[in-house]
Motif scaffolding. Structure first.
Motif, PDB file in Angstrom:
ATOM      1  N   VAL A  44      60.972  18.267  13.439  1.00  0.00           N
ATOM      2  CA  VAL A  44      60.323  17.137  14.082  1.00  0.00           C
ATOM      3  C   VAL A  44      59.466  17.637  15.240  1.00  0.00           C
ATOM      4  O   VAL A  44      58.385  17.147  15.500  1.00  0.00           O
ATOM      5  N   GLY A  45      59.948  18.651  15.936  1.00  0.00           N
ATOM      6  CA  GLY A  45      59.213  19.135  17.101  1.00  0.00           C
ATOM      7  C   GLY A  45      59.684  20.506  17.522  1.00  0.00           C
ATOM      8  O   GLY A  45      59.954  21.375  16.698  1.00  0.00           O
ATOM      9  N   GLY A  46      59.829  20.666  18.842  1.00  0.00           N
ATOM     10  CA  GLY A  46      60.137  21.974  19.400  1.00  0.00           C
ATOM     11  C   GLY A  46      61.478  22.538  18.983  1.00  0.00           C
ATOM     12  O   GLY A  46      61.645  23.758  18.900  1.00  0.00           O
ATOM     13  N   SER A 104      74.631  25.258  27.483  1.00  0.00           N
ATOM     14  CA  SER A 104      73.383  25.762  28.056  1.00  0.00           C
ATOM     15  C   SER A 104      72.290  24.719  27.902  1.00  0.00           C
ATOM     16  O   SER A 104      72.415  23.762  27.136  1.00  0.00           O
ATOM     17  N   ALA A 105      71.215  24.910  28.647  1.00  0.00           N
ATOM     18  CA  ALA A 105      70.018  24.086  28.535  1.00  0.00           C
ATOM     19  C   ALA A 105      68.815  25.014  28.492  1.00  0.00           C
ATOM     20  O   ALA A 105      68.907  26.191  28.853  1.00  0.00           O
ATOM     21  N   VAL A 106      67.667  24.483  28.062  1.00  0.00           N
ATOM     22  CA  VAL A 106      66.544  25.341  27.689  1.00  0.00           C
ATOM     23  C   VAL A 106      65.617  25.723  28.840  1.00  0.00           C
ATOM     24  O   VAL A 106      64.544  26.272  28.611  1.00  0.00           O
ATOM     25  N   SER A 107      66.028  25.453  30.070  1.00  0.00           N
ATOM     26  CA  SER A 107      65.324  25.992  31.234  1.00  0.00           C
ATOM     27  C   SER A 107      66.269  25.961  32.420  1.00  0.00           C
ATOM     28  O   SER A 107      67.242  25.193  32.442  1.00  0.00           O
ATOM     29  N   LYS A 167      82.245  23.020  33.301  1.00  0.00           N
ATOM     30  CA  LYS A 167      82.470  24.100  34.258  1.00  0.00           C
ATOM     31  C   LYS A 167      81.156  24.749  34.676  1.00  0.00           C
ATOM     32  O   LYS A 167      80.979  25.160  35.815  1.00  0.00           O
ATOM     33  N   GLU A 168      80.235  24.844  33.737  1.00  0.00           N
ATOM     34  CA  GLU A 168      78.972  25.535  33.994  1.00  0.00           C
ATOM     35  C   GLU A 168      77.958  25.111  32.941  1.00  0.00           C
ATOM     36  O   GLU A 168      78.308  24.870  31.787  1.00  0.00           O
ATOM     37  N   ILE A 169      76.705  24.973  33.353  1.00  0.00           N
ATOM     38  CA  ILE A 169      75.614  24.788  32.400  1.00  0.00           C
ATOM     39  C   ILE A 169      74.586  25.876  32.685  1.00  0.00           C
ATOM     40  O   ILE A 169      73.974  25.905  33.751  1.00  0.00           O
ATOM     41  N   GLU A 170      74.443  26.771  31.756  1.00  0.00           N
ATOM     42  CA  GLU A 170      73.536  27.905  31.922  1.00  0.00           C
ATOM     43  C   GLU A 170      72.117  27.504  31.535  1.00  0.00           C
ATOM     44  O   GLU A 170      71.898  26.864  30.505  1.00  0.00           O
ATOM     45  N   GLY A 171      71.155  27.869  32.352  1.00  0.00           N
ATOM     46  CA  GLY A 171      69.759  27.608  32.028  1.00  0.00           C
ATOM     47  C   GLY A 171      69.068  28.874  31.555  1.00  0.00           C
ATOM     48  O   GLY A 171      69.047  29.880  32.270  1.00  0.00           O
ATOM     49  N   ILE A 172      68.538  28.851  30.349  1.00  0.00           N
ATOM     50  CA  ILE A 172      67.823  29.999  29.782  1.00  0.00           C
ATOM     51  C   ILE A 172      66.485  29.494  29.252  1.00  0.00           C
ATOM     52  O   ILE A 172      66.447  28.654  28.347  1.00  0.00           O
ATOM     53  N   ASN A 173      65.406  29.999  29.814  1.00  0.00           N
ATOM     54  CA  ASN A 173      64.082  29.512  29.435  1.00  0.00           C
ATOM     55  C   ASN A 173      63.740  29.881  27.994  1.00  0.00           C
ATOM     56  O   ASN A 173      64.039  30.989  27.531  1.00  0.00           O
ATOM     57  N   ASN A 174      63.093  28.949  27.312  1.00  0.00           N
ATOM     58  CA  ASN A 174      62.625  29.212  25.952  1.00  0.00           C
ATOM     59  C   ASN A 174      61.561  30.308  25.946  1.00  0.00           C
ATOM     60  O   ASN A 174      60.881  30.549  26.951  1.00  0.00           O
ATOM     61  N   GLY A 175      61.410  30.933  24.794  1.00  0.00           N
ATOM     62  CA  GLY A 175      60.329  31.892  24.581  1.00  0.00           C
ATOM     63  C   GLY A 175      59.590  31.537  23.308  1.00  0.00           C
ATOM     64  O   GLY A 175      60.040  30.690  22.528  1.00  0.00           O
ATOM     65  N   ILE A 176      58.455  32.170  23.088  1.00  0.00           N
ATOM     66  CA  ILE A 176      57.661  31.892  21.891  1.00  0.00           C
ATOM     67  C   ILE A 176      57.375  33.191  21.150  1.00  0.00           C
ATOM     68  O   ILE A 176      57.655  34.290  21.646  1.00  0.00           O
ATOM     69  N   ASP A 177      56.821  33.067  19.967  1.00  0.00           N
ATOM     70  CA  ASP A 177      56.405  34.227  19.177  1.00  0.00           C
ATOM     71  C   ASP A 177      55.032  34.659  19.686  1.00  0.00           C
ATOM     72  O   ASP A 177      54.019  34.011  19.410  1.00  0.00           O
ATOM     73  N   LEU A 178      54.990  35.741  20.429  1.00  0.00           N
ATOM     74  CA  LEU A 178      53.738  36.173  21.047  1.00  0.00           C
ATOM     75  C   LEU A 178      52.708  36.617  20.017  1.00  0.00           C
ATOM     76  O   LEU A 178      51.500  36.558  20.277  1.00  0.00           O
ATOM     77  N   ASP A 179      53.170  37.054  18.852  1.00  0.00           N
ATOM     78  CA  ASP A 179      52.231  37.452  17.803  1.00  0.00           C
ATOM     79  C   ASP A 179      51.607  36.239  17.117  1.00  0.00           C
ATOM     80  O   ASP A 179      50.454  36.283  16.683  1.00  0.00           O
ATOM     81  N   GLU A 180      52.372  35.174  17.001  1.00  0.00           N
ATOM     82  CA  GLU A 180      51.835  33.954  16.397  1.00  0.00           C
ATOM     83  C   GLU A 180      50.837  33.280  17.331  1.00  0.00           C
ATOM     84  O   GLU A 180      49.814  32.751  16.894  1.00  0.00           O
ATOM     85  N   TRP A 181      51.152  33.289  18.613  1.00  0.00           N
ATOM     86  CA  TRP A 181      50.293  32.641  19.607  1.00  0.00           C
ATOM     87  C   TRP A 181      49.540  33.719  20.373  1.00  0.00           C
ATOM     88  O   TRP A 181      49.997  34.223  21.397  1.00  0.00           O
ATOM     89  N   GLU A 207      61.055  16.826  31.198  1.00  0.00           N
ATOM     90  CA  GLU A 207      60.674  17.789  30.162  1.00  0.00           C
ATOM     91  C   GLU A 207      61.625  18.982  30.230  1.00  0.00           C
ATOM     92  O   GLU A 207      61.488  19.837  31.106  1.00  0.00           O
ATOM     93  N   PRO A 208      62.599  19.045  29.324  1.00  0.00           N
ATOM     94  CA  PRO A 208      63.580  20.135  29.386  1.00  0.00           C
ATOM     95  C   PRO A 208      62.947  21.521  29.496  1.00  0.00           C
ATOM     96  O   PRO A 208      63.389  22.350  30.280  1.00  0.00           O
ATOM     97  N   PHE A 209      61.920  21.786  28.699  1.00  0.00           N
ATOM     98  CA  PHE A 209      61.178  23.039  28.841  1.00  0.00           C
ATOM     99  C   PHE A 209      59.678  22.805  28.749  1.00  0.00           C
ATOM    100  O   PHE A 209      58.938  23.088  29.667  1.00  0.00           O
ATOM    101  N   GLY A 210      59.204  22.288  27.628  1.00  0.00           N
ATOM    102  CA  GLY A 210      57.770  22.103  27.429  1.00  0.00           C
ATOM    103  C   GLY A 210      57.174  23.300  26.723  1.00  0.00           C
ATOM    104  O   GLY A 210      56.380  24.053  27.292  1.00  0.00           O
ATOM    105  N   LEU A 211      57.568  23.480  25.453  1.00  0.00           N
ATOM    106  CA  LEU A 211      57.135  24.650  24.689  1.00  0.00           C
ATOM    107  C   LEU A 211      55.617  24.734  24.596  1.00  0.00           C
ATOM    108  O   LEU A 211      55.039  25.823  24.608  1.00  0.00           O
ATOM    109  N   VAL A 212      54.956  23.586  24.527  1.00  0.00           N
ATOM    110  CA  VAL A 212      53.500  23.578  24.389  1.00  0.00           C
ATOM    111  C   VAL A 212      52.815  24.185  25.608  1.00  0.00           C
ATOM    112  O   VAL A 212      51.707  24.718  25.506  1.00  0.00           O
ATOM    113  N   VAL A 213      53.469  24.160  26.762  1.00  0.00           N
ATOM    114  CA  VAL A 213      52.891  24.779  27.958  1.00  0.00           C
ATOM    115  C   VAL A 213      52.850  26.297  27.793  1.00  0.00           C
ATOM    116  O   VAL A 213      51.845  26.944  28.108  1.00  0.00           O
ATOM    117  N   ALA A 214      53.931  26.869  27.285  1.00  0.00           N
ATOM    118  CA  ALA A 214      53.947  28.313  27.032  1.00  0.00           C
ATOM    119  C   ALA A 214      52.893  28.684  25.995  1.00  0.00           C
ATOM    120  O   ALA A 214      52.196  29.700  26.131  1.00  0.00           O
TER     121      ALA A 214
END
Length: 397
Positions: free
Chosen positions: A21-23, A156-159, A176-190, A306-313
């Motif tokens: 559907v989306g990201g 965890s959450a995406v940022s 107890k904890e919510i870890e934030g890990i930023n999304n990444g993209i395929d640098l070769d595709e983009w 906006e949890p992350f905003g993949l389109v910004v990356a």
């Protein structure tokens, strides 16, 4: 000394190879690739078709529970995972099924959706500053989130900023904890061609884009909005600002996305009025964004949450400077004036101010430097995956 093989079952309601559907579909596919590249033995449990219904419809719950049961069968057949990894709100039902039959199985739950921030429920804006009454039923969204906390060994959450924000919610008070890990993209595709300078590249693709969409081929700033057409994405203020902005400025604006009928109708009315400056492609398209971002000067995403905003990356990687509201994952990606333009207080005035600033900075040394810098600084999906693996497997002091 041989290292024990790491094993993960990845349960996702979307997977780009089958259905998305989306990201979420993009990210879970990238995680699958990243895990395999890191020598993790990963099994993916995903549907072949759209399993979504209305948010709390029995069909939606059953479909997600069926994914959990598929994971149970996989484990009972001999695949012994270190982690069962579920995603988003639907993943809670999957995790609940796994824990029901295999209570000692470790579950990690990753949150991708703007589930409660700034007066927004998943369905849309409630129009007030009062907290939403989520209730306690397991079939109510609040109850569902609390069940997710209960059945998850890790969350965890995406940022990083989004994780901090939801940690403050009463729905997550037992976490107890919510870890934030930023999304990444395929640098070769983009990526853009390095045969020409960035300025030459953008000029070539802007001209192609203008010709394709029937816009005047002229050297004005081109802005794009690429997203689902729902209130959470800031369409309330965007549609309020655009008439005055397009009337008073030499600019072109492109809108790509499908969504709520209310917002698609509003965008159609804008296109009828400003057809020489605004074009709308009102459908979900997962290939056209590359074409738009190659030719665009700016990406606009004035989200309420906006949890992350993949389109910004993706935009940064393609040389389109982002203009965003500084919330959640957007604040992790954009620093106003340094790698884009951002406004802190959500509202039409803040967005209008930044659009005007973008016009004034068009073709400036600042815009070119920011665009070049951004291309080189976008995080890869390999970095994202390694962040998760370190969190899941490496002990912390």
């Amino acid at each position: 000394m041989t290292m024990t093989k790491r094993r993960i079952i990845l349960i996702t309601p979307e997977n780009r190879d089958k259905f998305k559907v989306g990201g979420l579909g993009k990210v879970t596919k990238l995680l699958e690739n990243g895990l395999k590249e890191a020598a993790v033995e990963v099994k993916v449990v995903a549907p072949d078709t759209n399993i979504y219904g209305q948010l709390f419809a029995p069909k939606t719950e059953k479909n997600n529970r069926d994914l959990g049961l598929a994971a149970v069968r996989l484990i009972n057949s001999g695949f012994d995972p270190d982690w069962v990894w579920v995603h988003d709100w639907g993943g809670i039902w999957s995790a609940d099924e796994v824990k029901k039959y295999l209570p000692n199985t470790k579950v990690v739950w990753t949150i991708h959706s703007p589930i409660l921030l700034n007066g927004y429920g998943y369905g849309g804006y409630n129009g007030s500053d009062k907290p939403i009454d989520w209730g306690d039923s397991f079939f109510d969204f609040g109850g569902l989130i609390k069940q997710g906390v209960k059945v998850s060994n890790k969350i965890s959450a995406v940022s990083t900023t989004f994780a901090k924000n939801i940690t403050r919610s009463q729905l997550f008070e037992e976490a107890k904890e919510i870890e934030g890990i930023n999304n990444g993209i395929d640098l070769d595709e983009w990526k853009i061609s390095n045969k020409n300078s960035l300025s030459v590249f953008k000029a070539i693709y802007k001209r192609r884009l203008q010709m394709k969409l029937g816009l005047a081929v002229t050297e004005v700033p081109v802005f794009v909005f690429i997203s689902r057409l729902v209130g959470q994405k800031g369409l309330e203020i965007l549609t309020r600002v655009l008439p005055k902005f397009l009337t008073n400025n030499p600019a072109q604006f492109l809108i790509l996305g499908g969504g709520d009928k209310y917002w698609t109708n509003k965008v159609k009315r804008l296109e009828r009025k400003f057809g020489d400056k605004l074009k709308a492609i009102l459908t979900a398209d997962f290939e056209l964004p590359k074409e738009l971002l190659r030719g665009a000067d700016y990406l606009v995403l004035p989200s309420v949450s906006e949890p992350f905003g993949l389109v910004v990356a993706e935009a940064k990687r393609m040389g389109a400077v982002p203009i965003v509201s500084l919330v959640d994952g957007l604040a992790d990606q954009v620093v106003d004036g340094k790698n884009g333009l951002g406004f802190g207080k959500y509202g039409a005035n803040g967005l209008e101010e930044k659009l005007m600033e973008a016009v004034s900075r068009f073709k400036s040394e600042w815009q070119i430097k920011v665009a070049v810098k951004n291309i080189l600084e976008v995080d890869s999906y390999q970095k994202m995956t390694q962040g998760y693996l370190s969190w899941l497997y490496e002990p912390r002091t």
